[in-house]
Design a protein around this motif. Structure first.
Motif, PDB file in Angstrom:
ATOM      1  N   GLU B  59       0.812  -1.217   0.000  1.00  0.00           N
ATOM      2  CA  GLU B  59       0.000   0.000   0.000  1.00  0.00           C
ATOM      3  C   GLU B  59       0.843   1.262   0.000  1.00  0.00           C
ATOM      4  OE1 GLU B  59      -2.697  -0.416   3.275  1.00  0.00           O
ATOM      5  OE2 GLU B  59      -3.442  -2.326   2.527  1.00  0.00           O
ATOM      6  N   ALA B  60       2.146   1.113   0.193  1.00  0.00           N
ATOM      7  CA  ALA B  60       2.995   2.297   0.196  1.00  0.00           C
ATOM      8  C   ALA B  60       3.904   2.342  -1.022  1.00  0.00           C
ATOM      9  CB  ALA B  60       3.846   2.335   1.458  1.00  0.00           C
ATOM     10  N   VAL B 334      -7.111  -4.433  -4.986  1.00  0.00           N
ATOM     11  CA  VAL B 334      -8.126  -3.392  -4.983  1.00  0.00           C
ATOM     12  C   VAL B 334      -7.432  -2.084  -5.345  1.00  0.00           C
ATOM     13  CG1 VAL B 334      -9.846  -2.162  -3.652  1.00  0.00           C
ATOM     14  CG2 VAL B 334      -9.420  -4.555  -3.182  1.00  0.00           C
ATOM     15  N   ASP B 336      -7.928   2.130  -6.139  1.00  0.00           N
ATOM     16  CA  ASP B 336      -8.839   3.269  -6.024  1.00  0.00           C
ATOM     17  C   ASP B 336      -8.469   4.331  -7.052  1.00  0.00           C
ATOM     18  OD1 ASP B 336      -6.512   4.097  -4.992  1.00  0.00           O
ATOM     19  OD2 ASP B 336      -7.318   5.008  -3.184  1.00  0.00           O
ATOM     20  N   SER B 338      -5.469   5.373  -7.741  1.00  0.00           N
ATOM     21  CA  SER B 338      -4.221   6.050  -7.429  1.00  0.00           C
ATOM     22  C   SER B 338      -3.050   5.156  -7.849  1.00  0.00           C
ATOM     23  CB  SER B 338      -4.168   6.352  -5.925  1.00  0.00           C
ATOM     24  OG  SER B 338      -4.075   5.150  -5.211  1.00  0.00           O
ATOM     25  N   PRO B 339      -1.844   5.678  -7.860  1.00  0.00           N
ATOM     26  CA  PRO B 339      -0.713   4.851  -8.305  1.00  0.00           C
ATOM     27  C   PRO B 339      -0.346   3.734  -7.337  1.00  0.00           C
ATOM     28  CG  PRO B 339      -0.131   7.183  -8.205  1.00  0.00           C
ATOM     29  CD  PRO B 339      -1.441   7.045  -7.558  1.00  0.00           C
ATOM     30  N   THR B 340      -0.884   3.751  -6.136  1.00  0.00           N
ATOM     31  CA  THR B 340      -0.565   2.671  -5.204  1.00  0.00           C
ATOM     32  C   THR B 340      -1.800   1.786  -5.035  1.00  0.00           C
ATOM     33  OG1 THR B 340      -1.233   4.059  -3.370  1.00  0.00           O
ATOM     34  CG2 THR B 340       1.089   4.031  -3.894  1.00  0.00           C
ATOM     35  N   PRO B 341      -1.599   0.498  -4.844  1.00  0.00           N
ATOM     36  CA  PRO B 341      -2.765  -0.357  -4.606  1.00  0.00           C
ATOM     37  C   PRO B 341      -3.459   0.050  -3.312  1.00  0.00           C
ATOM     38  CG  PRO B 341      -0.769  -1.672  -4.953  1.00  0.00           C
ATOM     39  CD  PRO B 341      -0.343  -0.259  -4.802  1.00  0.00           C
ATOM     40  N   TYR B 342      -4.785   0.002  -3.344  1.00  0.00           N
ATOM     41  CA  TYR B 342      -5.516   0.309  -2.107  1.00  0.00           C
ATOM     42  C   TYR B 342      -5.392  -0.853  -1.142  1.00  0.00           C
ATOM     43  CZ  TYR B 342      -9.208   1.973   0.942  1.00  0.00           C
ATOM     44  OH  TYR B 342      -9.904   2.410   2.019  1.00  0.00           O
ATOM     45  N   ARG B 343      -5.426  -2.051  -1.690  1.00  0.00           N
ATOM     46  CA  ARG B 343      -5.301  -3.232  -0.850  1.00  0.00           C
ATOM     47  C   ARG B 343      -4.793  -4.345  -1.741  1.00  0.00           C
ATOM     48  NH1 ARG B 343      -4.591  -6.735   2.473  1.00  0.00           N
ATOM     49  NH2 ARG B 343      -6.113  -8.194   3.322  1.00  0.00           N
TER      50      ARG B 343
END
Lengths: 203, 385, 184
Positions: B59-60, B334, B336, B338-343
């Motif tokens: 996530e980061a 998952v 959202d 954004s460039p990072t996975p939400y989950r």
């Protein structure tokens, strides 16, 4: 039997069951009320030969937050050598948009910014027919609880413990619900979005 | 022993810590055993010593950086981890990798399967008290690692399969070298059978030990060779063909009794099948195999076009699972937007394979604990994540 | 008893068969490499220790952003007059007189490095300023030493931090299998 036929048959006895707006790509997704998860799974197993539980996991929909869960030293090791400007550390947090900046017009079941829920995700499959169904079930973030699938699928045993460990979701009826991956002394539930890492002696 | 001391001996249940630093736990697994004499009464596997919070770390990081983390899950066979992750992200972002990349992906994951099963073969034989097969297994594994080093520069952690394709086309001479390896490797399987598989001492030690019924295996969510040894022929490569597995010809070996020997021998047979798949892929890469009309494999076309460096998949969920060396490896992603996975959730096959230990170890002899545990071929990096 | 004898004889016979397999290998050439005296040269794509060329670097920070473990840090130099922007051979770096950004210092913490190669892929310069060499023999005895620092004029291996006083000094005792690491 296709997933749609199973759904129509199940909907007769479980009125809360519905097709989910947010699809899990390539797999049919249903939304299930938390209290009937166990009954639905029991029916799926006994009547529709769903004999395999792939995944139990959870998603915290409270929105992206600044990942304070990570040790603050991330990316600053090199800067100790000489005062390094902040802009060059390129912290991952700078890439994450604020919940308010989420794109508009998404389906209702998707997060419109932050929502105060956990979503439990179950993937069950019938190996004989090759049907895989994603069950999604929303539970409140305050005192989250859901019925355990222990006994129907033994695969739920450790996966529920894992979800409990990392999200703090209580599974009612699980005989051995205790932390599994993190130590017993762990404070908080690491995969929650609002988790903040408390420095301990290992830092 | 004098009369007095023998009467003073207490017979009762005893608690033993098996691991976490036990050579045959293949990592840091602790099994809390309650034994009565030689018989295990209760076994409680304790995992988490290698927990690195990989799901949180995803996530980061952005999607291309997250790939590096997947290598560290099942570090004995890192290629399938890359593949499963990339398939999940590709489903999220609706990216279709070119055909050549797909053949390369299948090829490297089958080579990894061979390498991983060779590690199993070597370490399991060491667990069972035979040291020689270990040396043979690692000789062959070294050749596969050389192939990977030539292909992508890594020997253990590859990060070769990327979202949208693979990181590099095969270098000059790689395909020949790969073909040479397969021709060298296939007769070796017979050597392994002579050395270990049909050795009566080994069979006595493993056959009928730690038996798992088909219903038990399914309920506990076993996958991979561990499940197939019990009878069900569930293989993701056949059930839900990903990449180009539907174009390849191979069989899924199954066992009957679900004993340690069946689990062992399933893997031995799988290595032969993997070698066949690699040969078929080599034919396809060389252009000699019949490919669908108008679909050639132009060299150099290994990445899907239009995949941005910072990938931002549209919001949504996706699940992709593959048949990794140890079983059904799945990624639930998952996004959202954004460039990072939400989950990012990882369904590690080893995690579920370890869970069944608490049921089948009860009633085993202590010496069989090592056999049962070894036959599951777990990797703790994937169990603990 | 009869079964027992049968089993023992079968086991003995199978052991002989296994020994035959090992006997065949006995006369093949050894595959062991006597490591410290003989050294294998890795394939060109091998991802070994990172080598860095301060002259080629344009301090764009792409490697910093690409790194998943944030082990790279750098500082851009202040714009310098044209004379100083000359390479060691005396040729101006950019003939048009354009100002090419340069680095002030550049550090890599090998204790964090994943050896994944993402930084090298991200490097936009024509001749990569940062690349994985073939060197696999880096040895560190303390954590401090794992931080390497480069400044303009340093060689490809940079300077390592001494654990005693935290100051950077030239990497003295590192063995390299090749004098010049392969540039891709």
């Amino acid at each position: 039997m296709t997933a749609e036929e199973i759904l129509t048959e199940l909907q007769a006895s479980f009125p809360g069951l519905a097709k989910s707006d947010a699809q899990v790509k390539d797999y049919p997704a249903w939304t299930v009320p938390a209290q009937s998860v166990r009954a639905v799974c029991e029916r799926l197993r006994s009547k529709f030969s769903f004999d395999y539980l792939d995944v139990i996991t959870a998603v915290d929909w409270s929105g992206q937050v600044n990942p304070k869960g990570y040790p603050q030293s991330l990316g600053q090791q090199g800067s100790e050598a000489a005062g390094q400007p902040d802009s060059q550390t390129a912290q991952p947090s700078s890439l994450i948009p604020h919940p308010s900046s989420f794109p508009q017009g998404r389906p209702a079941a998707q997060p419109a910014g932050a929502r105060d829920i956990f979503e439990l995700v179950y993937l069950v499959s019938a190996l004989s027919t090759g049907v895989k169904i994603c069950l999604r079930c929303e539970i409140p973030r305050k005192e989250p609880a859901a019925p355990s699938l222990y006994g129907i699928f033994m695969a739920a045993d450790w996966q529920e413990r894992e979800v409990y460990d990392l999200f703090g979701i209580h599974f009612e009826g699980h005989p051995n619900l205790k932390r599994i991956l993190t130590p017993e002394t762990q404070a908080g539930y690491p995969l929650r979005k609002d988790y903040e890492h408390v420095s301990d002696r290992y830092d | 022993m004098t009369q007095e001391s023998s009467t003073a001996l207490k017979t009762g249940q005893m608690f033993i810590n098996f691991g976490p630093q036990h050579p045959s736990t293949h990592g840091v697994l602790r099994i809390a055993l309650t034994v009565e004499g030689e018989v295990v009464v209760k076994a409680d596997p304790d995992v988490g010593y290698l927990h690195r919070g990989i799901e949180k770390l995803f996530e980061a990081r952005n999607y291309s950086q997250g790939l590096i983390l997947t290598d560290r899950l099942d570090y004995v066979s890192a290629m399938p981890n890359n593949l499963a992750y990339c398939l999940a992200v590709e489903r999220l972002a609706a990216v279709q990798p070119p055909l050549r990349a797909q053949y390369l992906r299948v090829m490297v994951s089958e080579l990894t399967r061979i390498a991983s099963h060779l590690v199993f073969f070597g370490t399991f034989s060491v667990d069972m008290g035979a040291f020689t097969p270990f040396l043979y297994a690692f000789r062959e594994r070294e050749m596969i690692l050389d192939l990977f080093e030539m292909l992508c520069g890594g020997r253990l952690l590859y990060s070769y399969i990327r979202v949208g394709g693979v990181s590099a086309d095969c270098p000059a001479g790689w395909e020949e070298k790969c073909g040479e390896f397969i021709t060298f490797f296939k007769p070796r399987l017979k050597d392994y059978d002579t050395l270990l598989s049909f050795n009566p001492i080994f069979k006595d030690r493993t056959a009928n030990v730690g038996r798992i019924s088909a219903a038990q295996a399914l309920s506990w969510g076993l996958s991979g060779p561990n499940l197939r040894a019990s009878g069900p022929d569930y293989d993701v490569r056949k059930a839900e063909p990903y990449c180009v597995y539907d174009k390849l010809d191979f069989t899924v070996p199954t066992g009957k009794t679900g004993s340690c020997w069946d689990r062992y021998y399933c893997r031995m047979l799988e290595m032969g099948q993997s070698a066949e798949i690699v040969l078929q892929c080599l034919d396809a890469l060389a252009g000699t195999a019949c490919l669908p009309a108008g679909r050639e494999l132009p060299p150099g076309e290994i990445m899907a076009k239009g995949v941005p460096k910072i990938l931002k998949p549209p919001a949504g969920q996706a699940y992709a699972h593959i048949e990794a060396s140890r079983g059904d490896l799945g990624f639930y992603a998952v996004s959202d937007g954004s460039p990072t996975p939400y989950r990012m959730h990882v369904r590690g096959p080893s995690f579920l394979n370890v869970a069944i230990l608490q049921e089948i170890l009860a009633g085993c002899k202590i010496a069989d604990v090592v056999a049962v545990l070894g036959s599951f071929d777990i990797v703790l990096g994937e169990v603990d994540r | 008893m009869k079964n027992y004898i049968l089993f023992v004889s079968e086991a003995f016979w199978n052991t002989l068969k296994g020994l035959w397999v090992t006997l065949k290998v006995l006369f093949l050439p050894a595959i062991t490499v006597q490591y410290p005296t003989e050294k294998l040269v890795p394939y060109p794509r091998f991802r070994g220790m990172l080598a860095y060329d301060a002259e080629a670097c344009i301090a764009c920070g792409m490697c910093v952003r690409a790194c998943p473990s944030k082990c790279i840090a750098l500082a851009k130099a202040m714009p310098v007059p044209q004379q100083e922007l000359c390479s060691s051979s005396g040729q101006p770096v950019s003939p048009e007189g354009k100002r090419v950004p340069k680095i002030e210092w550049y550090t890599i913490d090998y204790g964090r490095c994943n050896f994944c190669g993402l930084c090298e892929e991200a490097c936009p310069t024509k001749t990569k300023a940062l690349w994985h060499s073939l060197d696999f023999e880096a040895v560190f005895s303390t954590r401090e030493e794992m931080t390497r620092r480069w400044k303009r004029g340093d060689d490809l291996w940079g300077t390592a931090r001494r654990s005693a006083d935290g100051q950077f000094s030239a990497v003295a005792d590192q063995i390299h299998i090749q004098d010049v690491p392969v540039r891709k």
